[in-house]
Motif scaffolding. Structure first.
Motif, PDB file in Angstrom:
ATOM      1  N   SER A   1       0.818  -1.218   0.000  1.00 36.97           N
ATOM      2  CA  SER A   1       0.000   0.000   0.000  1.00 36.97           C
ATOM      3  C   SER A   1       0.851   1.268   0.000  1.00 36.97           C
ATOM      4  O   SER A   1       0.375   2.339   0.364  1.00 36.97           O
ATOM      5  CB  SER A   1      -0.934   0.009   1.211  1.00 36.97           C
ATOM      6  OG  SER A   1      -0.172   0.021   2.406  1.00 36.97           O
ATOM      7  N   THR A   2       2.120   1.142  -0.427  1.00 36.12           N
ATOM      8  CA  THR A   2       3.004   2.304  -0.491  1.00 36.12           C
ATOM      9  C   THR A   2       3.818   2.305  -1.781  1.00 36.12           C
ATOM     10  O   THR A   2       4.036   1.260  -2.389  1.00 36.12           O
ATOM     11  CB  THR A   2       3.998   2.351   0.688  1.00 36.12           C
ATOM     12  OG1 THR A   2       4.828   1.198   0.630  1.00 36.12           O
ATOM     13  CG2 THR A   2       3.298   2.419   2.025  1.00 36.12           C
ATOM     14  N   VAL A   3       4.243   3.497  -2.146  1.00 30.80           N
ATOM     15  CA  VAL A   3       5.150   3.680  -3.276  1.00 30.80           C
ATOM     16  C   VAL A   3       6.264   4.592  -2.796  1.00 30.80           C
ATOM     17  O   VAL A   3       6.013   5.585  -2.112  1.00 30.80           O
ATOM     18  CB  VAL A   3       4.429   4.329  -4.485  1.00 30.80           C
ATOM     19  CG1 VAL A   3       5.410   4.718  -5.575  1.00 30.80           C
ATOM     20  CG2 VAL A   3       3.374   3.412  -5.045  1.00 30.80           C
TER      21      VAL A   3
ATOM     22  N   THR B   1      -4.669  -1.065  -7.397  1.00 33.46           N
ATOM     23  CA  THR B   1      -5.262   0.153  -7.946  1.00 33.46           C
ATOM     24  C   THR B   1      -4.157   0.978  -8.595  1.00 33.46           C
ATOM     25  O   THR B   1      -3.109   1.176  -8.000  1.00 33.46           O
ATOM     26  CB  THR B   1      -5.932   0.992  -6.830  1.00 33.46           C
ATOM     27  OG1 THR B   1      -6.912   0.181  -6.183  1.00 33.46           O
ATOM     28  CG2 THR B   1      -6.584   2.239  -7.378  1.00 33.46           C
ATOM     29  N   GLU B   2      -4.393   1.431  -9.820  1.00 32.40           N
ATOM     30  CA  GLU B   2      -3.436   2.322 -10.479  1.00 32.40           C
ATOM     31  C   GLU B   2      -3.676   3.745  -9.982  1.00 32.40           C
ATOM     32  O   GLU B   2      -4.831   4.167  -9.834  1.00 32.40           O
ATOM     33  CB  GLU B   2      -3.612   2.291 -11.991  1.00 32.40           C
ATOM     34  CG  GLU B   2      -3.126   1.019 -12.639  1.00 32.40           C
ATOM     35  CD  GLU B   2      -3.200   1.115 -14.150  1.00 32.40           C
ATOM     36  OE1 GLU B   2      -2.478   1.939 -14.731  1.00 32.40           O
ATOM     37  OE2 GLU B   2      -4.012   0.366 -14.715  1.00 32.40           O
ATOM     38  N   TYR B   3      -2.584   4.465  -9.745  1.00 32.92           N
ATOM     39  CA  TYR B   3      -2.667   5.836  -9.248  1.00 32.92           C
ATOM     40  C   TYR B   3      -1.944   6.803 -10.163  1.00 32.92           C
ATOM     41  O   TYR B   3      -0.992   6.430 -10.850  1.00 32.92           O
ATOM     42  CB  TYR B   3      -2.025   5.937  -7.857  1.00 32.92           C
ATOM     43  CG  TYR B   3      -2.903   5.423  -6.756  1.00 32.92           C
ATOM     44  CD1 TYR B   3      -3.737   6.278  -6.054  1.00 32.92           C
ATOM     45  CD2 TYR B   3      -2.911   4.076  -6.414  1.00 32.92           C
ATOM     46  CE1 TYR B   3      -4.561   5.799  -5.041  1.00 32.92           C
ATOM     47  CE2 TYR B   3      -3.725   3.595  -5.407  1.00 32.92           C
ATOM     48  CZ  TYR B   3      -4.547   4.473  -4.723  1.00 32.92           C
ATOM     49  OH  TYR B   3      -5.360   4.004  -3.733  1.00 32.92           O
TER      50      TYR B   3
ATOM     51  N   LYS C   1      -0.846   4.703   2.298  1.00 30.52           N
ATOM     52  CA  LYS C   1      -2.303   4.554   2.391  1.00 30.52           C
ATOM     53  C   LYS C   1      -2.955   4.384   1.018  1.00 30.52           C
ATOM     54  O   LYS C   1      -4.034   4.909   0.752  1.00 30.52           O
ATOM     55  CB  LYS C   1      -2.935   5.717   3.151  1.00 30.52           C
ATOM     56  CG  LYS C   1      -2.437   5.829   4.577  1.00 30.52           C
ATOM     57  CD  LYS C   1      -3.097   6.968   5.307  1.00 30.52           C
ATOM     58  CE  LYS C   1      -2.530   7.087   6.704  1.00 30.52           C
ATOM     59  NZ  LYS C   1      -3.061   8.222   7.415  1.00 30.52           N
ATOM     60  N   LEU C   2      -2.290   3.645   0.148  1.00 29.02           N
ATOM     61  CA  LEU C   2      -2.828   3.364  -1.184  1.00 29.02           C
ATOM     62  C   LEU C   2      -3.582   2.039  -1.150  1.00 29.02           C
ATOM     63  O   LEU C   2      -3.235   1.139  -0.390  1.00 29.02           O
ATOM     64  CB  LEU C   2      -1.690   3.282  -2.202  1.00 29.02           C
ATOM     65  CG  LEU C   2      -0.804   4.523  -2.327  1.00 29.02           C
ATOM     66  CD1 LEU C   2       0.366   4.247  -3.263  1.00 29.02           C
ATOM     67  CD2 LEU C   2      -1.611   5.716  -2.800  1.00 29.02           C
ATOM     68  N   ASP C   3      -4.603   1.934  -1.977  1.00 29.89           N
ATOM     69  CA  ASP C   3      -5.338   0.677  -2.087  1.00 29.89           C
ATOM     70  C   ASP C   3      -4.577  -0.263  -3.017  1.00 29.89           C
ATOM     71  O   ASP C   3      -4.175   0.140  -4.115  1.00 29.89           O
ATOM     72  CB  ASP C   3      -6.747   0.919  -2.650  1.00 29.89           C
ATOM     73  CG  ASP C   3      -7.638   1.677  -1.689  1.00 29.89           C
ATOM     74  OD1 ASP C   3      -7.486   1.498  -0.461  1.00 29.89           O
ATOM     75  OD2 ASP C   3      -8.487   2.456  -2.164  1.00 29.89           O
TER      76      ASP C   3
ATOM     77  N   LYS D   1      -6.298   6.329 -10.735  1.00 26.80           N
ATOM     78  CA  LYS D   1      -6.299   6.694 -12.152  1.00 26.80           C
ATOM     79  C   LYS D   1      -7.714   6.849 -12.703  1.00 26.80           C
ATOM     80  O   LYS D   1      -7.982   7.734 -13.505  1.00 26.80           O
ATOM     81  CB  LYS D   1      -5.516   5.657 -12.953  1.00 26.80           C
ATOM     82  CG  LYS D   1      -5.299   6.036 -14.384  1.00 26.80           C
ATOM     83  CD  LYS D   1      -4.403   5.039 -15.092  1.00 26.80           C
ATOM     84  CE  LYS D   1      -4.177   5.465 -16.525  1.00 26.80           C
ATOM     85  NZ  LYS D   1      -3.286   4.516 -17.214  1.00 26.80           N
ATOM     86  N   ALA D   2      -8.628   6.015 -12.253  1.00 30.22           N
ATOM     87  CA  ALA D   2     -10.013   6.082 -12.733  1.00 30.22           C
ATOM     88  C   ALA D   2     -10.688   7.405 -12.354  1.00 30.22           C
ATOM     89  O   ALA D   2     -11.626   7.838 -13.018  1.00 30.22           O
ATOM     90  CB  ALA D   2     -10.812   4.914 -12.180  1.00 30.22           C
TER      91      ALA D   2
END
Length: 79
Positions: free
Chosen positions: A9-11, A67-69, A62-64, A30-31
């Motif tokens: 959940s991190t980059v 899921t593309e971001y 705190k990324l899902d 991204k959506a």
């Protein structure tokens, strides 16, 4: 900015700064990324951090998963 690694959940990104005082980022799925936000919006709604000259790492959390971001970044200068 350079991509370093992604975990559940991190980059982690690498940021090279010169003459900057503060940086902010806003991670948007991204959506949902219909139009690019202004720097004012990134600072108002994103995560802010002080930054020093040179190379620093920035962790977006705190990324899902799955899921593309799109990650928007803005900075303020020292002058």
């Amino acid at each position: 900015m350079k991509f370093l690694e992604a975990q559940y959940s991190t980059v982690k990104l690498e940021v090279t700064a010169a003459n900057l005082t503060e940086i902010a980022y806003l991670a948007t799925p991204k959506a949902d990324a219909k139009e690019t936000p202004t720097a004012t919006i990134v600072f108002a709604t994103g995560v802010k951090s002080a930054i020093a000259d040179g190379v620093s790492s920035l962790t977006v959390s705190k990324l899902d998963p799955d899921t593309e971001y799109v990650i928007y970044v803005a900075a303020t200068t020292a002058n």
